[in-house]
Design an enzyme around this catalytic site. Structure first.
Site, PDB file in Angstrom:
ATOM      1  N   SER A   1       1.247   6.559   2.429  1.00  0.00           N
ATOM      2  CA  SER A   1       1.958   7.523   3.274  1.00  0.00           C
ATOM      3  C   SER A   1       3.228   8.034   2.604  1.00  0.00           C
ATOM      4  O   SER A   1       3.913   7.311   1.879  1.00  0.00           O
ATOM      5  CB  SER A   1       2.325   6.890   4.615  1.00  0.00           C
ATOM      6  OG  SER A   1       1.165   6.584   5.356  1.00  0.00           O
TER       7      SER A   1
ATOM      8  N   GLN B   1       0.846  -1.195   0.000  1.00  0.00           N
ATOM      9  CA  GLN B   1       0.000   0.000   0.000  1.00  0.00           C
ATOM     10  C   GLN B   1       0.885   1.250   0.000  1.00  0.00           C
ATOM     11  O   GLN B   1       1.561   1.541   0.983  1.00  0.00           O
ATOM     12  CB  GLN B   1      -0.903  -0.015   1.242  1.00  0.00           C
ATOM     13  CG  GLN B   1      -1.900   1.104   1.346  1.00  0.00           C
ATOM     14  CD  GLN B   1      -2.803   0.925   2.567  1.00  0.00           C
ATOM     15  OE1 GLN B   1      -2.708  -0.044   3.301  1.00  0.00           O
ATOM     16  NE2 GLN B   1      -3.677   1.878   2.790  1.00  0.00           N
TER      17      GLN B   1
ATOM     18  N   GLU C   1      -9.681  -1.259   5.851  1.00  0.00           N
ATOM     19  CA  GLU C   1      -8.543  -1.384   6.755  1.00  0.00           C
ATOM     20  C   GLU C   1      -8.961  -1.168   8.206  1.00  0.00           C
ATOM     21  O   GLU C   1      -8.529  -1.887   9.105  1.00  0.00           O
ATOM     22  CB  GLU C   1      -7.468  -0.372   6.364  1.00  0.00           C
ATOM     23  CG  GLU C   1      -6.221  -0.436   7.221  1.00  0.00           C
ATOM     24  CD  GLU C   1      -5.141   0.529   6.759  1.00  0.00           C
ATOM     25  OE1 GLU C   1      -4.028   0.449   7.295  1.00  0.00           O
ATOM     26  OE2 GLU C   1      -5.420   1.364   5.875  1.00  0.00           O
TER      27      GLU C   1
ATOM     28  N   SER D   1      -3.730   7.907  12.428  1.00  0.00           N
ATOM     29  CA  SER D   1      -3.092   7.935  13.741  1.00  0.00           C
ATOM     30  C   SER D   1      -4.107   8.095  14.863  1.00  0.00           C
ATOM     31  O   SER D   1      -5.287   8.383  14.644  1.00  0.00           O
ATOM     32  CB  SER D   1      -2.083   9.082  13.809  1.00  0.00           C
ATOM     33  OG  SER D   1      -2.766  10.318  13.866  1.00  0.00           O
TER      34      SER D   1
ATOM     35  N   SER E   1       4.668  -1.565   4.222  1.00  0.00           N
ATOM     36  CA  SER E   1       4.885  -2.943   4.661  1.00  0.00           C
ATOM     37  C   SER E   1       5.007  -3.874   3.457  1.00  0.00           C
ATOM     38  O   SER E   1       4.213  -3.803   2.527  1.00  0.00           O
ATOM     39  CB  SER E   1       3.727  -3.409   5.545  1.00  0.00           C
ATOM     40  OG  SER E   1       3.611  -2.613   6.696  1.00  0.00           O
TER      41      SER E   1
END
Length: 402
Positions: free
Chosen positions: A129, A126, A247, A380, A161
């Site tokens: 970010s 993904q 997600e 976050s 990741s």
């Protein structure tokens, strides 16, 4: 909300439990320690899940899934945790990317890309970010310029990741410029990116255990064809919100079975003694901490069940997923920190080793690291607090008219 298994849930649980008891001994144990070394092991596991019709549980049947609801997927996860099953190879692909393509993609994208996700042939990552665009995702700067037949994309992504083993990625890039008179999220497009494309560079980032769970990804004039755009050009924010919804359901229901984690601690404590040779379980402070963690784990399970019940009924992911994530992350951190405090790691040691007590310590350190990482992933803690404040408590944004 009923916490007891319905008849169909009980039958599914029994089926999964029986299959796991038969299937797990067939794996080529032990599971390798390194990420790249794990891939063949994980692929074997994923293939076994496919053959048993246990992959893509909530995917529509027309795309190779089982057409089940979130209740049964949660039960599958619980039983895998209890049986000590391996982590799924392609959790990002199966839980986020695949459902996004199934919901928003073209017929050609679905036909080409969905089946290899379920079989484990193609791993996904993904690319959302960036160094300056994490929780404030709409401030991303990766830019896509239209060319003949597609787009040229340049920029940098971070905290990705499994990028080093991924065949494909979901990617956000700015296609609408930075017009100050236009909302930032209206100039973003959602792309599918083959990771082997020329101009893609993956740079692993090692964390405290010496493992490269995350990566930086650099995009240097990478060509992506038009057929790999998902949704409308400049309309990628709608697709992105769909991905984040998938997600957040997964995170809110728990990437870690917290009740099992506390149960494992109790089992460890029963074999431990304090410095005076007395059973550690007799220490009132230890017993009090275990009781605290156990009660919090049960509350987390109840919150997760609420999320699962809503999703199974067809309700879109709401602010309760933010509550689940806010509750889950510090709980996982506290569970791991408490377990590590029971057997302190004295002196210097080589974290690359994986034997004896050190191996157990690595597992709990990894769990602590996962809890802290999850506090950032999917929005976050501060973003989740804003969602809860605005959408549950009805509080105004700072500076908004009252």
């Amino acid at each position: 909300m009923d916490l007891a298994d319905a008849p169909d849930e009980a039958a599914f649980r029994a089926r999964v439990r029986a299959w796991l008891a038969e299937a797990l001994p067939q794996l080529a144990w032990p599971e390798p320690p390194g990420l790249e070394e794990k891939v063949p092991f994980w692929r074997q596991w994923q293939q076994m899940l496919c053959e048993a019709d246990l992959a893509g549980l909530t995917w529509p049947r027309e795309y190779g899934g089982q057409g089940l609801d979130e209740r049964l997927r949660a039960i599958f996860g619980e039983e895998c945790d209890l049986a000590g099953a391996p982590e799924r190879l392609n959790i990002i692909g199966e839980d986020f990317c695949g459902p996004t393509i199934a919901h928003f993609g073209t017929d050609e994208q679905k036909a080409r890309l969905l089946k290899p996700i379920l079989t484990g042939e193609e791993i996904w990552c993904q690319l959302f970010s960036e160094p300056g665009a994490g929780s404030d995702l709409a401030s991303l700067r990766t830019k896509a310029v239209k060319v003949d037949g597609g787009w040229r994309i340049s920029g940098q992504k971070i905290w990705t990741s499994r990028a080093q083993i991924a065949a494909h990625a979901i990617l956000l890039a700015r296609t609408g410029g930075n017009d100050p008179g236009k909302a930032r999220h209206k100039g973003i497009t959602f792309f599918l990116l083959p990771m082997e494309s020329e101009g893609v560079t993956v740079r692993p980032l090692q964390h405290m255990l010496g493992e490269a769970e995350f990566n930086e990804v650099f995009l240097d004039d990478v060509f992506v064809p038009d057929e790999y755009v998902v949704g409308e050009v400049d309309g990628g924010w709608k697709v992105t919100m769909g991905t984040l919804a998938f997600e957040r359901v997964a995170i809110a229901t728990g990437r870690v079975n917290t009740t099992k984690a506390v149960t494992d601690i109790v089992a460890d404590i029963r074999g431990m003694q304090d410095a005076a040779g007395r059973p550690l379980g007799a220490d009132p402070k230890v017993r009090q901490k275990v009781a605290d963690l156990w009660s919090r784990a049960l509350i987390h399970k109840t919150i997760s069940q609420r999320v699962v019940t809503g999703a199974a009924a067809g309700a879109p992911p709401g602010p309760v997923t933010s509550i689940g994530k806010l509750y889950f992350c510090p709980l996982v951190e506290d569970i791991a920190d408490f377990r590590l405090s029971l057997a302190p790691l004295g002196g210097q040691f080589d974290l690359s080793e994986d034997d004896g007590e050190l191996a157990a310590s690595r597992a709990w350190l990894r769990l602590a690291n996962q809890g802290r990482g999850t506090a950032i992933a999917g929005g976050s803690t501060y973003i989740q607090r804003n969602i809860a404040a605005e959408r549950i408590l009805g509080m105004p944004r700072a500076g908004a008219a009252t």
